[in-house]
Motif scaffolding. Structure first.
Motif, PDB file in Angstrom:
ATOM      1  N   ALA A   1      -9.549  16.001  14.473  1.00 47.76           N
ATOM      2  CA  ALA A   1      -9.127  17.331  14.056  1.00 47.76           C
ATOM      3  C   ALA A   1      -9.107  17.387  12.534  1.00 47.76           C
ATOM      4  CB  ALA A   1      -7.738  17.634  14.616  1.00 47.76           C
ATOM      5  N   HIS A   2      -9.006  18.583  11.994  1.00 44.33           N
ATOM      6  CA  HIS A   2      -8.781  18.732  10.564  1.00 44.33           C
ATOM      7  C   HIS A   2      -7.305  18.453  10.287  1.00 44.33           C
ATOM      8  CE1 HIS A   2      -8.344  20.659   6.628  1.00 44.33           C
ATOM      9  NE2 HIS A   2      -9.652  20.523   6.498  1.00 44.33           N
ATOM     10  N   PRO A   3      -6.964  17.820   9.149  1.00 49.73           N
ATOM     11  CA  PRO A   3      -5.546  17.539   8.875  1.00 49.73           C
ATOM     12  C   PRO A   3      -4.652  18.778   8.885  1.00 49.73           C
ATOM     13  CG  PRO A   3      -6.942  16.264   7.414  1.00 49.73           C
ATOM     14  CD  PRO A   3      -7.849  17.199   8.148  1.00 49.73           C
ATOM     15  N   ASP A   4      -5.216  19.956   8.583  1.00 53.33           N
ATOM     16  CA  ASP A   4      -4.403  21.176   8.581  1.00 53.33           C
ATOM     17  C   ASP A   4      -4.123  21.718   9.975  1.00 53.33           C
ATOM     18  OD1 ASP A   4      -4.305  21.083   5.849  1.00 53.33           O
ATOM     19  OD2 ASP A   4      -5.876  22.584   5.526  1.00 53.33           O
ATOM     20  N   SER A   5      -4.859  21.226  10.978  1.00 59.18           N
ATOM     21  CA  SER A   5      -4.647  21.680  12.362  1.00 59.18           C
ATOM     22  C   SER A   5      -4.780  20.484  13.298  1.00 59.18           C
ATOM     23  CB  SER A   5      -5.658  22.777  12.736  1.00 59.18           C
ATOM     24  OG  SER A   5      -6.988  22.366  12.439  1.00 59.18           O
ATOM     25  N   PRO A   6      -3.862  19.513  13.174  1.00 54.75           N
ATOM     26  CA  PRO A   6      -4.017  18.246  13.910  1.00 54.75           C
ATOM     27  C   PRO A   6      -3.960  18.378  15.422  1.00 54.75           C
ATOM     28  CG  PRO A   6      -1.851  18.382  12.865  1.00 54.75           C
ATOM     29  CD  PRO A   6      -2.660  19.523  12.342  1.00 54.75           C
ATOM     30  N   ALA A   7      -3.426  19.474  15.924  1.00 55.44           N
ATOM     31  CA  ALA A   7      -3.335  19.651  17.379  1.00 55.44           C
ATOM     32  C   ALA A   7      -4.583  20.274  17.983  1.00 55.44           C
ATOM     33  CB  ALA A   7      -2.110  20.508  17.718  1.00 55.44           C
ATOM     34  N   GLU A   8      -5.523  20.695  17.134  1.00 56.61           N
ATOM     35  CA  GLU A   8      -6.740  21.367  17.601  1.00 56.61           C
ATOM     36  C   GLU A   8      -7.944  20.465  17.348  1.00 56.61           C
ATOM     37  OE1 GLU A   8      -6.605  24.189  19.090  1.00 56.61           O
ATOM     38  OE2 GLU A   8      -4.688  25.052  18.505  1.00 56.61           O
ATOM     39  N   LEU A   9      -8.708  20.151  18.402  1.00 52.37           N
ATOM     40  CA  LEU A   9      -9.873  19.295  18.246  1.00 52.37           C
ATOM     41  C   LEU A   9     -11.075  19.907  18.946  1.00 52.37           C
ATOM     42  CD1 LEU A   9     -11.248  16.799  17.224  1.00 52.37           C
ATOM     43  CD2 LEU A   9     -10.344  15.513  19.164  1.00 52.37           C
ATOM     44  N   PRO A  10     -11.857  20.742  18.241  1.00 50.95           N
ATOM     45  CA  PRO A  10     -13.089  21.284  18.827  1.00 50.95           C
ATOM     46  C   PRO A  10     -14.122  20.172  19.035  1.00 50.95           C
ATOM     47  CG  PRO A  10     -12.436  22.461  16.814  1.00 50.95           C
ATOM     48  CD  PRO A  10     -11.640  21.202  16.872  1.00 50.95           C
TER      49      PRO A  10
ATOM     50  N   ASP B   1      -6.739   7.887  15.658  1.00 47.29           N
ATOM     51  CA  ASP B   1      -6.975   6.444  15.693  1.00 47.29           C
ATOM     52  C   ASP B   1      -8.263   6.154  14.917  1.00 47.29           C
ATOM     53  OD1 ASP B   1      -7.448   3.792  16.165  1.00 47.29           O
ATOM     54  OD2 ASP B   1      -7.446   3.927  18.352  1.00 47.29           O
ATOM     55  N   PRO B   2      -8.175   5.511  13.743  1.00 46.67           N
ATOM     56  CA  PRO B   2      -9.372   5.320  12.921  1.00 46.67           C
ATOM     57  C   PRO B   2     -10.117   4.018  13.170  1.00 46.67           C
ATOM     58  CG  PRO B   2      -7.442   4.678  11.670  1.00 46.67           C
ATOM     59  CD  PRO B   2      -6.951   5.093  13.039  1.00 46.67           C
ATOM     60  N   TYR B   3      -9.809   3.303  14.266  1.00 51.45           N
ATOM     61  CA  TYR B   3     -10.433   1.990  14.438  1.00 51.45           C
ATOM     62  C   TYR B   3     -11.961   2.086  14.486  1.00 51.45           C
ATOM     63  CZ  TYR B   3     -11.769  -2.606  15.979  1.00 51.45           C
ATOM     64  OH  TYR B   3     -12.373  -3.834  16.047  1.00 51.45           O
ATOM     65  N   ALA B   4     -12.500   3.063  15.213  1.00 47.15           N
ATOM     66  CA  ALA B   4     -13.962   3.178  15.311  1.00 47.15           C
ATOM     67  C   ALA B   4     -14.587   3.388  13.933  1.00 47.15           C
ATOM     68  CB  ALA B   4     -14.341   4.334  16.242  1.00 47.15           C
ATOM     69  N   LEU B   5     -13.901   4.134  13.089  1.00 44.84           N
ATOM     70  CA  LEU B   5     -14.390   4.354  11.732  1.00 44.84           C
ATOM     71  C   LEU B   5     -14.402   3.050  10.947  1.00 44.84           C
ATOM     72  CD1 LEU B   5     -15.144   6.104   9.257  1.00 44.84           C
ATOM     73  CD2 LEU B   5     -12.684   6.522   8.954  1.00 44.84           C
TER      74      LEU B   5
ATOM     75  N   PRO C   1       0.826  -1.216   0.000  1.00 44.96           N
ATOM     76  CA  PRO C   1       0.000   0.000   0.000  1.00 44.96           C
ATOM     77  C   PRO C   1       0.852   1.253   0.000  1.00 44.96           C
ATOM     78  CG  PRO C   1       0.018  -0.993   2.184  1.00 44.96           C
ATOM     79  CD  PRO C   1       0.729  -1.950   1.276  1.00 44.96           C
ATOM     80  N   ASP C   2       0.259   2.336  -0.480  1.00 42.84           N
ATOM     81  CA  ASP C   2       0.892   3.632  -0.372  1.00 42.84           C
ATOM     82  C   ASP C   2       1.221   3.873   1.102  1.00 42.84           C
ATOM     83  OD1 ASP C   2       1.067   6.572   0.028  1.00 42.84           O
ATOM     84  OD2 ASP C   2       0.571   6.636  -2.102  1.00 42.84           O
ATOM     85  N   PRO C   3       2.438   4.325   1.423  1.00 39.49           N
ATOM     86  CA  PRO C   3       2.804   4.514   2.829  1.00 39.49           C
ATOM     87  C   PRO C   3       1.836   5.394   3.611  1.00 39.49           C
ATOM     88  CG  PRO C   3       4.740   4.706   1.420  1.00 39.49           C
ATOM     89  CD  PRO C   3       3.551   4.607   0.502  1.00 39.49           C
ATOM     90  N   VAL C   4       1.185   6.344   2.941  1.00 45.43           N
ATOM     91  CA  VAL C   4       0.232   7.217   3.628  1.00 45.43           C
ATOM     92  C   VAL C   4      -0.922   6.414   4.209  1.00 45.43           C
ATOM     93  CG1 VAL C   4      -1.418   9.100   3.296  1.00 45.43           C
ATOM     94  CG2 VAL C   4       0.864   9.250   2.276  1.00 45.43           C
ATOM     95  N   PHE C   5      -1.285   5.312   3.555  1.00 46.65           N
ATOM     96  CA  PHE C   5      -2.451   4.530   3.982  1.00 46.65           C
ATOM     97  C   PHE C   5      -2.072   3.207   4.647  1.00 46.65           C
ATOM     98  CE2 PHE C   5      -3.791   7.113   0.317  1.00 46.65           C
ATOM     99  CZ  PHE C   5      -4.797   7.846   0.916  1.00 46.65           C
ATOM    100  N   ALA C   6      -0.785   2.950   4.846  1.00 48.64           N
ATOM    101  CA  ALA C   6      -0.360   1.658   5.376  1.00 48.64           C
ATOM    102  C   ALA C   6      -0.973   1.370   6.748  1.00 48.64           C
ATOM    103  CB  ALA C   6       1.164   1.601   5.451  1.00 48.64           C
ATOM    104  N   GLU C   7      -1.000   2.378   7.624  1.00 51.13           N
ATOM    105  CA  GLU C   7      -1.577   2.169   8.950  1.00 51.13           C
ATOM    106  C   GLU C   7      -3.071   1.877   8.854  1.00 51.13           C
ATOM    107  OE1 GLU C   7      -2.242   4.509  13.200  1.00 51.13           O
ATOM    108  OE2 GLU C   7      -0.810   5.302  11.744  1.00 51.13           O
ATOM    109  N   GLU C   8      -3.763   2.553   7.946  1.00 50.88           N
ATOM    110  CA  GLU C   8      -5.191   2.309   7.785  1.00 50.88           C
ATOM    111  C   GLU C   8      -5.459   0.904   7.240  1.00 50.88           C
ATOM    112  OE1 GLU C   8      -7.786   5.435   6.251  1.00 50.88           O
ATOM    113  OE2 GLU C   8      -6.081   6.818   6.362  1.00 50.88           O
TER     114      GLU C   8
END
Length: 291
Positions: A218-227, A276-280, A17-24
């Motif tokens: 969070a949004h990928p552009d602001s991964p440290a911020e989670l409203p 963590d995308p497990y719930a998704l 897989p593309d390395p970007v998606f390997a964890e998924e």
């Protein structure tokens, strides 16, 4: 039949897989899904046979999970899979509805900035008089420009933000620069949206499966911020849209109202670093196995 995930392969090695998606990929398997690999470069080049060379006949059904894909190429992907006795869990008509602003805008009109648009099949931007006529319903105030899918917000002053639509020269200059930078990547046409002011703190990306919010990141552009957005008004709109896997990006306006900044097809929406995308994937695997 098990739920399948069609991930993009590594351009440097089609067997992985593309390395970007390997964890998924690992998470999808842990959630009980099967995985296959798609050559995204071949798909974009119009060679659907080569793109699907590693997909077994009669496998699936599949969620696509990978890089953004034009609606026309997604349609070709759907046809190619059907020829291999496979299917996509998000049909091409539903992909376009969630992926491009004209498809989802009417459903979310009360929850998102006012917008106008025009389809453009070539790379030439509208003239200044055409832009003035197009944007007249939005009034004279500030706005942002984008195509049917993406903006150039990282080139904010030169190719995204218009301080006043009444200044048609400035509007025209921003649109021209936007078209220059987008080039062949221009998706669908031009969109102009009323600019709304949001409080600092980033955007929340909510992931929906069959009308239910299964993950907020969070949004990928602001991964440290989670409203923590209020989804009361958003939930019925997502259900009315009728698309199985979608994302909504939400931000808090200065008057305290949560606004939908963007809607997207979940198959091509990015996860922020560290999420963590497990719930998704657990929700997707269960949804894909339902008749």
């Amino acid at each position: 039949m098990s739920t399948g995930y069609l991930f993009c392969s590594d351009p440097l090695g089609a067997r992985r897989p593309d390395p970007v998606f390997a964890e998924e990929v690992a998470v999808a398997r842990r959630a009980g899904g099967e995985t296959a690999l798609l050559d995204h470069d071949a798909l974009l080049a119009g060679d659907t046979g080569a793109a699907l060379a590693r997909v077994a006949r009669g496998s699936g059904p599949y969620w696509y999970r990978g890089w953004m894909t034009p609606v026309s190429r997604y349609e070709e992907l759907a046809h190619g899979l059907r020829a291999r006795d496979c299917e996509l869990l998000t049909p091409a008509s539903r992909f376009g509805r969630a992926h491009e602003l004209p498809g989802w805008y009417d459903v979310f009109a009360e929850l998102t900035p006012r917008s106008v648009w025009c389809a453009i099949s070539h790379g030439e931007p509208p003239s200044a008089p055409e832009l003035a006529a197009l944007t007249a319903p939005l009034g004279p105030g500030p706005a942002v420009v984008k195509d049917f899918v993406k903006s150039r917000k990282h080139e904010w002053d030169e190719a995204c933000f218009v301080p006043a639509l009444a200044d048609t020269q400035r509007l025209s200059a921003v649109v021209r620069r936007f078209f220059e930078l987008q080039g062949d990547s221009l998706a669908g046409g031009l969109v102009v949206r009323v600019y709304e002011r949001f409080v600092p703190g980033g955007e929340a990306r909510v992931w929906w499966v069959d009308g239910e919010p299964v993950l907020t990141t969070a949004h990928p552009d602001s991964p440290a911020e989670l409203p923590a957005p209020d989804l009361t008004a958003v939930r019925p709109a997502v259900r009315a849209l009728g698309c199985r896997w979608v994302t909504t990006d939400l931000a808090l306006r200065e008057d305290g109202v949560w606004r939908v900044v963007e809607v997207g097809d979940g198959q091509v929406s990015g996860l922020p670093a560290g999420a963590d995308p497990y719930a998704l994937y657990d929700a997707l695997t269960r949804a894909g196995s339902r008749p």
